[in-house]
Design an enzyme around this catalytic site. Sequence first.
Site, short mmCIF file in Angstrom:
data_model
loop_
_atom_site.label_atom_id
_atom_site.label_comp_id
_atom_site.label_asym_id
_atom_site.label_seq_id
_atom_site.Cartn_x
_atom_site.Cartn_y
_atom_site.Cartn_z
N HIS A 188 0.84 -1.20 0.00
CA HIS A 188 0.00 0.00 0.00
C HIS A 188 0.87 1.25 0.00
O HIS A 188 0.52 2.28 -0.58
CB HIS A 188 -0.91 0.01 1.23
CG HIS A 188 -2.03 -0.98 1.15
ND1 HIS A 188 -2.98 -0.93 0.17
CD2 HIS A 188 -2.33 -2.06 1.92
CE1 HIS A 188 -3.84 -1.92 0.35
NE2 HIS A 188 -3.47 -2.62 1.39
N ARG A 295 -0.85 -2.42 -22.18
CA ARG A 295 -0.35 -3.50 -23.04
C ARG A 295 0.00 -4.71 -22.18
O ARG A 295 1.14 -4.88 -21.75
CB ARG A 295 0.87 -3.03 -23.82
CG ARG A 295 0.61 -1.80 -24.70
CD ARG A 295 1.88 -1.39 -25.44
NE ARG A 295 1.67 -0.25 -26.29
CZ ARG A 295 1.93 1.02 -25.95
NH1 ARG A 295 2.37 1.28 -24.72
NH2 ARG A 295 1.74 2.00 -26.80
N GLU A 429 -7.94 -2.48 -36.23
CA GLU A 429 -6.58 -2.31 -36.78
C GLU A 429 -6.37 -3.12 -38.06
O GLU A 429 -5.23 -3.28 -38.50
CB GLU A 429 -5.55 -2.68 -35.70
CG GLU A 429 -5.77 -4.04 -35.06
CD GLU A 429 -4.88 -4.26 -33.84
OE1 GLU A 429 -3.82 -3.62 -33.75
OE2 GLU A 429 -5.25 -5.08 -33.00
N ASN A 452 -1.23 1.98 -35.90
CA ASN A 452 0.05 1.42 -36.36
C ASN A 452 -0.17 0.26 -37.32
O ASN A 452 0.32 0.26 -38.46
CB ASN A 452 0.89 0.94 -35.16
CG ASN A 452 1.13 2.04 -34.15
OD1 ASN A 452 0.77 3.18 -34.37
ND2 ASN A 452 1.75 1.69 -33.04
N ASP A 453 -0.94 -0.74 -36.87
CA ASP A 453 -1.20 -1.90 -37.73
C ASP A 453 -2.18 -1.55 -38.84
O ASP A 453 -2.08 -2.07 -39.95
CB ASP A 453 -1.72 -3.08 -36.91
CG ASP A 453 -0.59 -3.93 -36.36
OD1 ASP A 453 0.46 -4.01 -37.01
OD2 ASP A 453 -0.75 -4.50 -35.26
N ARG A 463 5.92 -2.10 -41.46
CA ARG A 463 6.38 -0.91 -40.76
C ARG A 463 7.73 -1.11 -40.07
O ARG A 463 8.34 -0.16 -39.59
CB ARG A 463 5.33 -0.44 -39.75
CG ARG A 463 4.94 -1.42 -38.68
CD ARG A 463 3.71 -0.90 -37.93
NE ARG A 463 3.15 -1.85 -36.98
CZ ARG A 463 3.37 -1.82 -35.67
NH1 ARG A 463 4.14 -0.89 -35.16
NH2 ARG A 463 2.80 -2.71 -34.88
N CYS A 500 -5.79 4.59 -30.17
CA CYS A 500 -4.73 4.28 -29.20
C CYS A 500 -3.39 4.07 -29.88
O CYS A 500 -2.39 3.81 -29.23
CB CYS A 500 -5.09 3.06 -28.36
SG CYS A 500 -5.20 1.52 -29.29
#
Length: 549
Positions: A188, A295, A429, A452-453, A463, A500
């Site tokens: 904590h 992620r 994506e 991105n994808d 990429r 995102c």
Amino acid sequence: MQVYKGKSVFGGVAIGKIYVYQKGEQQVRRRHISDTQSEKERYHQAMEIAMAQLGELYEKAKEEVGEANAAVFEVHQMMMEDDDFIESVEHIIDNQQVNAEYAVAITGDNFAQMFAAMDDEYMQGRAADVKDISERLITVLNGGASGGIQSDEPVIVLADDLAPSETVQMDKDKVLSFVTVHGSLNSHTAILARTMSIPALVSTGMELTEDLDGKMAIVDGSNGCIYVDPDEETLEGMQESIRKEQEQKELLHKLKGKENVTLDGQKVMLYANIGNIKDLAMVMQNDAGGIGLFRSEFIYLESEDFPTEEEQFLIYRQVAETMAGKRVIIRTLDIGADKKCDYFEMEEEENPAMGCRAIRICLTRPEIFKTQLRALLRASAFGNIAIMYPMITSMWEVKKIKEIVEEVKQELTEQGIGFGNPLQGIMIETPAAVMLSEALAKEVDFFSIGTNDLTQYTLAIDRQNEKLDDFYDSHHPAVLEMIRMVTENAHKAGIWAGICGELGADLELTQEFLAMGVDELSVSPGRILPIRKIILETNVEEYRKQHKK
């Protein structure tokens, strides 16, 4: 110069003198008591005082770090009122005819050892909580008060370990940072440190000696190091880091707490992308409204074997509790392509970017998927968690996911394990998901566009191939039109759509995304404030008129 490595609780740099914090171990002597009833009454009076102290600490912590993080002091109150704990203290007073201090100390040691011996890491962490309430009761019984920092200037607090109550009671104006010899990232205290934005390290393994008191030191929270008696070169480098930090803080001071609303009233959710718990520090510092992409695959990438349900649960729970009610969108594992784990024992593929990755692994190896889903659903009972599924290309995948989620919910219910009701969303994506977005929107709670994808698959360009950089155009009209289409289809179905991917942080496109009606932008923490500045200065209707095609 001496350099010690520890586990980073919170980032940032602190430079100052070390203050060696001694708990002032209380000497508890065993004394014979003839009037055990009076001694038990003295114990109960001490309990009332201690309970009141914890109530005050709760109010102080709630104001400073939020209700969810202050809850530890409510937990301490419950532990103090626990029937087993009270019965043990009273039993020792009656049977051994000893003083209350001794009975509390023995009970505290016994309960702490019991928690420490448990297999569950979270329960092991509660051993420190038991010690904390025992010390508090003994202090009250001895007529003492809780200690603080005796210093005229801000210092780096160095301690063996710190209880949550000690952390909250510290005068923050006197604390530059804290470093502990022991301690856990799951404690904590660590959660409180993150929300207080104090650079901190735990588990440094330093030898706590008096000669360290007063020495100059640097705490580098980002890299998990403390430099004692730093050399000139290190000192200059860290001073430059602090200067840059200060510039960011000045920007934050101007923008912190401001709602992400355009001049003409369009609201936007501005969230942060993170890869692990350490990134939470930056999320707090940059005033993100939530986490738009956690992620989860990094939990797998940083492990030597499949992370267990309990290991994942503790991480997800900690993120949810730290964010204190703000939304946390956790993406299920996105292993494959350029992110590989040897222990998955996946076959070599000629084109891994289009191979067995992300949701395809989850649906073909459901035992891995179910373990993660169990952890996510359990953790959702402790905060505002949403679950997001990557690499969707078809309707049947979404329906299969929903079937598996229901199976997991049924299993948890039958086992009497609590869970929340998290939102379920998908990443858009692939061009296939874009073209099906009108139908997919009716099956899920939200969309998050992984640019991105999406750019890679739309332009048929790897990429990762630097030789194709001249051909890779993230601003390609086809990509932007797809984002527009997905957003419109989401709104038709009454759900929200966000971005995102890296494109969401592209300041050249922020106004364009606002004009499209994108509801959420989730970016790296350092990009939040610059984007907020653009949002606050934009009139979307005027922008649309000026850029009408």
